[in-house]
Design an enzyme around this catalytic site. Structure first.
Site, PDB file in Angstrom:
ATOM      1  N   GLU A  29     -18.068 -14.034   3.319  1.00  0.00           N
ATOM      2  CA  GLU A  29     -17.282 -14.475   4.479  1.00  0.00           C
ATOM      3  C   GLU A  29     -18.024 -14.142   5.775  1.00  0.00           C
ATOM      4  O   GLU A  29     -18.339 -12.973   6.018  1.00  0.00           O
ATOM      5  CB  GLU A  29     -15.905 -13.793   4.446  1.00  0.00           C
ATOM      6  CG  GLU A  29     -15.048 -14.326   3.305  1.00  0.00           C
ATOM      7  CD  GLU A  29     -13.886 -13.405   2.940  1.00  0.00           C
ATOM      8  OE1 GLU A  29     -13.512 -12.554   3.773  1.00  0.00           O
ATOM      9  OE2 GLU A  29     -13.374 -13.530   1.816  1.00  0.00           O
ATOM     10  N   GLU A  70     -12.086 -15.010  -2.478  1.00  0.00           N
ATOM     11  CA  GLU A  70     -12.976 -14.117  -3.210  1.00  0.00           C
ATOM     12  C   GLU A  70     -13.133 -14.545  -4.663  1.00  0.00           C
ATOM     13  O   GLU A  70     -14.227 -14.469  -5.226  1.00  0.00           O
ATOM     14  CB  GLU A  70     -12.460 -12.673  -3.146  1.00  0.00           C
ATOM     15  CG  GLU A  70     -12.610 -12.004  -1.793  1.00  0.00           C
ATOM     16  CD  GLU A  70     -11.489 -12.345  -0.811  1.00  0.00           C
ATOM     17  OE1 GLU A  70     -10.599 -13.142  -1.179  1.00  0.00           O
ATOM     18  OE2 GLU A  70     -11.506 -11.835   0.312  1.00  0.00           O
ATOM     19  N   PHE A  93     -14.279  -5.965   2.030  1.00  0.00           N
ATOM     20  CA  PHE A  93     -13.740  -4.625   1.754  1.00  0.00           C
ATOM     21  C   PHE A  93     -13.493  -4.481   0.255  1.00  0.00           C
ATOM     22  O   PHE A  93     -12.915  -5.378  -0.361  1.00  0.00           O
ATOM     23  CB  PHE A  93     -12.425  -4.402   2.512  1.00  0.00           C
ATOM     24  CG  PHE A  93     -12.604  -4.347   4.010  1.00  0.00           C
ATOM     25  CD1 PHE A  93     -13.157  -3.224   4.612  1.00  0.00           C
ATOM     26  CD2 PHE A  93     -12.237  -5.415   4.811  1.00  0.00           C
ATOM     27  CE1 PHE A  93     -13.331  -3.170   5.995  1.00  0.00           C
ATOM     28  CE2 PHE A  93     -12.410  -5.370   6.189  1.00  0.00           C
ATOM     29  CZ  PHE A  93     -12.957  -4.247   6.784  1.00  0.00           C
ATOM     30  N   ALA A  94     -13.891  -3.365  -0.284  1.00  0.00           N
ATOM     31  CA  ALA A  94     -13.711  -3.129  -1.718  1.00  0.00           C
ATOM     32  C   ALA A  94     -12.245  -3.256  -2.116  1.00  0.00           C
ATOM     33  O   ALA A  94     -11.929  -3.585  -3.251  1.00  0.00           O
ATOM     34  CB  ALA A  94     -14.237  -1.742  -2.090  1.00  0.00           C
ATOM     35  N   ASP A  95     -11.371  -3.017  -1.145  1.00  0.00           N
ATOM     36  CA  ASP A  95      -9.925  -3.115  -1.391  1.00  0.00           C
ATOM     37  C   ASP A  95      -9.512  -4.512  -1.868  1.00  0.00           C
ATOM     38  O   ASP A  95      -8.479  -4.670  -2.500  1.00  0.00           O
ATOM     39  CB  ASP A  95      -9.169  -2.786  -0.098  1.00  0.00           C
ATOM     40  CG  ASP A  95      -9.680  -1.523   0.570  1.00  0.00           C
ATOM     41  OD1 ASP A  95      -8.948  -0.525   0.561  1.00  0.00           O
ATOM     42  OD2 ASP A  95     -10.824  -1.528   1.072  1.00  0.00           O
ATOM     43  N   PHE A  96     -10.314  -5.532  -1.520  1.00  0.00           N
ATOM     44  CA  PHE A  96      -9.939  -6.907  -1.882  1.00  0.00           C
ATOM     45  C   PHE A  96     -10.462  -7.299  -3.260  1.00  0.00           C
ATOM     46  O   PHE A  96     -10.322  -8.432  -3.684  1.00  0.00           O
ATOM     47  CB  PHE A  96     -10.495  -7.919  -0.865  1.00  0.00           C
ATOM     48  CG  PHE A  96     -10.152  -7.648   0.565  1.00  0.00           C
ATOM     49  CD1 PHE A  96      -9.080  -6.824   0.904  1.00  0.00           C
ATOM     50  CD2 PHE A  96     -10.885  -8.219   1.586  1.00  0.00           C
ATOM     51  CE1 PHE A  96      -8.770  -6.573   2.237  1.00  0.00           C
ATOM     52  CE2 PHE A  96     -10.581  -7.978   2.914  1.00  0.00           C
ATOM     53  CZ  PHE A  96      -9.525  -7.147   3.246  1.00  0.00           C
ATOM     54  N   HIS A 139      -7.600  -1.312   3.702  1.00  0.00           N
ATOM     55  CA  HIS A 139      -8.996  -1.576   4.076  1.00  0.00           C
ATOM     56  C   HIS A 139      -9.807  -0.289   4.108  1.00  0.00           C
ATOM     57  O   HIS A 139     -10.812  -0.206   4.793  1.00  0.00           O
ATOM     58  CB  HIS A 139      -9.080  -2.210   5.469  1.00  0.00           C
ATOM     59  CG  HIS A 139      -8.300  -3.475   5.635  1.00  0.00           C
ATOM     60  ND1 HIS A 139      -6.942  -3.495   5.782  1.00  0.00           N
ATOM     61  CD2 HIS A 139      -8.707  -4.770   5.667  1.00  0.00           C
ATOM     62  CE1 HIS A 139      -6.543  -4.751   5.908  1.00  0.00           C
ATOM     63  NE2 HIS A 139      -7.584  -5.542   5.841  1.00  0.00           N
TER      64      HIS A 139
END
Lengths: 334, 370
Positions: A29, A70, A93-96, A139
């Protein structure tokens, strides 16, 4: 040699590999940011500017912006890798990671094994982790332990600009899927980084300092905290070994065990949640294989088992720091 | 009366040095030191070195503590006569510390590494000094770089230009070495000398670089040569060191290997070991080092004998050797012929230009004519 930031070191590693091998591609992105649209081209280079400049040098065929989807672009990266390309995909972000986890843990991680070694997946997924950025619960997480849990993935947690460059080049040249965790508050950290290309092998811990009284094993941003703690303790006459494993998978258990056998005490520092973490993993490995060397209880310094808070005051308390590490070393010496 | 109080400050050894760690004081407060008296040991990221007092006088106060890491120019000790009171000394120290501003990184006018193309190679070099005296070219040994000369280059650059080069496969130069033989590497050295337009150059080579100096002397029109612990003057060489240097990937494996370089083993610090590890991670470096070993030291022996060439040289030749060299035996300095002046440095291993820099500098200055 010049001083370069963590951000510049990663950018230089990707650029050098793109020059060396035309199969190396970049997407994510806003990784180009503005490509194909009106206005400034190459405006962003990802949300924190790590890939900025690549579009200008390598063009829109090799540096691609993706939709906010993603599952699609990580899936595409896995497929591209299976066909022999070497994509470096950025998952902001690894959170996604949850929305595209199947593509990672159930597809990319399995190909080599399920095709009897006849298929390789030379994929790098870059992603940001860590608290301290005032970005709240969704995040800010430190999720490298979840990926370490999955066989078939390699997990890289660089703690310095020098390591970031050498480990990124190694990741791009590696034939297995690599998840490359960048701590978002470290992008402006600077140190001397060679201009030449170089690699740091996976599974080779960096013994940053050697002491006699306790071994501190720390990951990513926590390595700097561990060094501060060791400096502070040195003034009181307590000398610590500091070990940075650099990669959580593969993990250099030999070096960790050797250091613990020398000092007899272990403190593990992990920015992640405490349960099923790198802290608990390293603790269990040491308890199983170096129990007789231990002179005191193993100490873990981690975030609490709670989401990252939004309040800045609480967030500052939440992240492990040098004081907490100093206290843990004292506790294991007591 | 502060004019009678003088400061001893953190020295700058070589370009890369920005700070040093005081690892030991070799004098006590109250001692009288002469210029060049060894007063402290200072560890840099390259090697630990003995620090010789730049001035003489009575050491009134040791300001820096053992283990302290200090920037260049920071106050280490204060020299003053007995007439100066302790209060005056203390005032001087606090005034110094108040006014002291460490030099900012990269803000100085330090010379910078430059690059020049020689055949297929990009050769990096560092030029220090200028003047009418004949120039000097410094050639490092196997696995080293311009840092080999960190204690020598500035001292030699008195009224002359002194060039330190990185050989192919080393330092900042390009890394590929198609043919690592002494003959072919010496051609690169003479090619470089002609590309730089150097005339009447004094060649100074260490170890493998010593062999290159001997082999390149005639073609490059050298005015004199000085070689230190040189290759090419005997058969034996410590191949365990060479292979250990190439193969050692971890600090604990490399430490005993690198310790063979010096007489005083404590000089090899962790930072120096890390620099070697970092060097060997660079693309092309392991292959380049292996090529040098395979071309020149196959079967554990040196394959090139330069004694014949050396004895026929009509220019001054100086040979320097550490008495305790564990890499190439000091016995290789024997029987070299009447045109060669030999200096043996006591209590020194394979790198006397670092371990006993001031003795070596004196010998070189004498032979190149100061």
């Amino acid at each position: 040699m010049a001083k370069k930031s963590y951000r510049e070191a990663i950018n230089e590693a990707i650029a050098q590999e793109m020059r060396r091998d035309e199969n190396v591609l970049v997407w994510g992105e806003d990784n180009a940011g503005g490509a194909g649209g009106e206005g400034e081209q190459d405006a962003w280079g990802g949300v924190l500017g790590v890939t900025k400049g690549l579009l200008g040098e390598f063009g829109p065929e090799r540096v691609l912006d993706t939709p906010i989807s993603e599952s699609a672009f990580i899936g595409a990266a896995v497929g591209a890798a299976a066909t022999g390309l070497r994509p470096v995909a950025e998952l902001m972000f690894a959170d996604f990671m949850g929305v595209c986890f199947d593509q990672i843990y159930n597809q990319a991680a399995k190909f080599r094994y399920m095709f009897g070694g006849k298929a390789v997946t030379p994929l790098v997924i870059r992603t940001m982790y860590g608290a301290g950025f005032r970005a709240a619960s969704q995040h800010s997480q430190t999720l490298y332990p979840m990926f370490t849990h999955i066989p078939g993935l390699k997990v890289i947690v660089p703690s310095s600009p020098y390591d970031a460059k050498g480990l990124m080049i190694q990741a791009i040249r590696d034939d297995d899927p690599c998840i490359f965790f960048e701590n978002k508050v470290m992008y402006d950290d600077e140190e001397e980084v060679p201009d030449d290309s170089y690699t740091i092998p996976f599974g080779e811990a960096n013994v940053i300092r050697e002491g006699e009284d306790a071994t501190i094993v720390a990951f990513g941003r926590m390595v700097g905290m561990a060094r501060q703690a060791a400096d502070a303790l040195e003034k009181e006459g307590i000398s610590c070994t500091v070990v940075d494993p650099r990669t959580t998978s593969p993990l250099d258990t030999d070096t960790i065990l050797e250091c613990v056998e020398d000092t007899g005490r272990l403190v593990v520092v992990d920015e992640g949640y405490p349960r099923c973490s790198m802290a608990s993993d390293v603790s269990s490995i040491v308890a199983q294989h170096a129990f007789k060397a231990l002179k005191g209880p193993i100490q873990m310094v981690t975030a609490p088992h709670a989401p990252v808070p939004f309040s800045p005051e609480l967030e500052d308390e939440y992240v492990p720091n040098a004081d907490k590490i100093v206290a843990a070393v004292r506790a294991t010496l007591a | 009366m502060t004019k009678d109080i003088r400061a001893i400050t953190m020295p700058k050894w070589g370009l890369a040095m920005t700070e040093g760690e005081l690892t030991a004081w070799l004098v006590d407060e109250g001692a009288f030191v002469d210029e060049k008296f060894e007063i402290a040991e200072i560890e840099t990221t390259k090697i630990t070195n003995v620090f010789e007092s730049p001035i003489s006088g009575k050491v009134r106060k040791l300001v820096a503590h053992t283990g302290e890491v200090l920037p260049i120019g920071a106050l280490l000790a204060v020299i003053a006569a007995d007439e100066i009171s302790d209060d005056e000394i203390d005032n001087y120290v606090s005034k110094f510390q108040e006014d002291f501003v460490p030099e900012e990184d990269g803000a100085s006018d330090d010379p910078v590494h430059q690059k020049i193309t020689v055949g297929d190679h990009q050769i990096s070099y560092l030029k220090i000094g200028d003047g009418n005296n004949d120039p000097v070219l410094l050639i490092h040994g196997f696995g080293a770089d311009t840092v080999s000369w960190m204690f020598n280059q500035s001292v030699l650059a008195d009224g002359r230009a002194v060039y330190a080069i990185d050989l192919p496969g080393h330092g900042r130069s390009s890394k590929s070495i198609p043919d690592g033989s002494i003959a072919s590497m010496a051609k690169i050295v003479s090619g470089l000398i002609s590309a730089l337009g150097l005339k009447n150059v004094h060649l100074i080579g260490h170890s493998f670089g010593g062999a290159l100096a001997i082999a390149a002397a005639e073609e490059s029109g050298a005015k004199s040569i000085t070689v230190i612990g040189s290759c090419g003057l005997g058969k034996e060489i410590n191949t365990k060191f060479l292979q250990g240097f190439i193969d050692g990937k971890r600090g604990k494996h490399l430490k005993p290997v690198l310790e063979q370089l010096v007489f005083d083993k404590s000089l090899i610090g962790g930072d120096m070991i890390n620099e070697v590890i970092k060097f060997k991670r660079i693309d092309g470096v392991p292959a380049a080092l292996q090529a040098l070993v395979d071309s020149n030291f196959a079967n554990g022996l040196q394959s090139t004998d330069l004694r014949g060439i050396l004895s026929k040289l009509l220019i001054p030749v100086s040979v320097i050797w550490g008495a305790n060299d564990e890499i190439i035996s000091v016995s290789h300095s024997q029987g070299l012929g009447s045109n060669v002046s030999v200096s043996i440095i006591e209590n020194s291993g394979h790198i006397p230009q670092m371990e006993k820099s001031s003795e070596v500098n004196d010998i070189i200055l004498k032979s190149i004519g100061n």
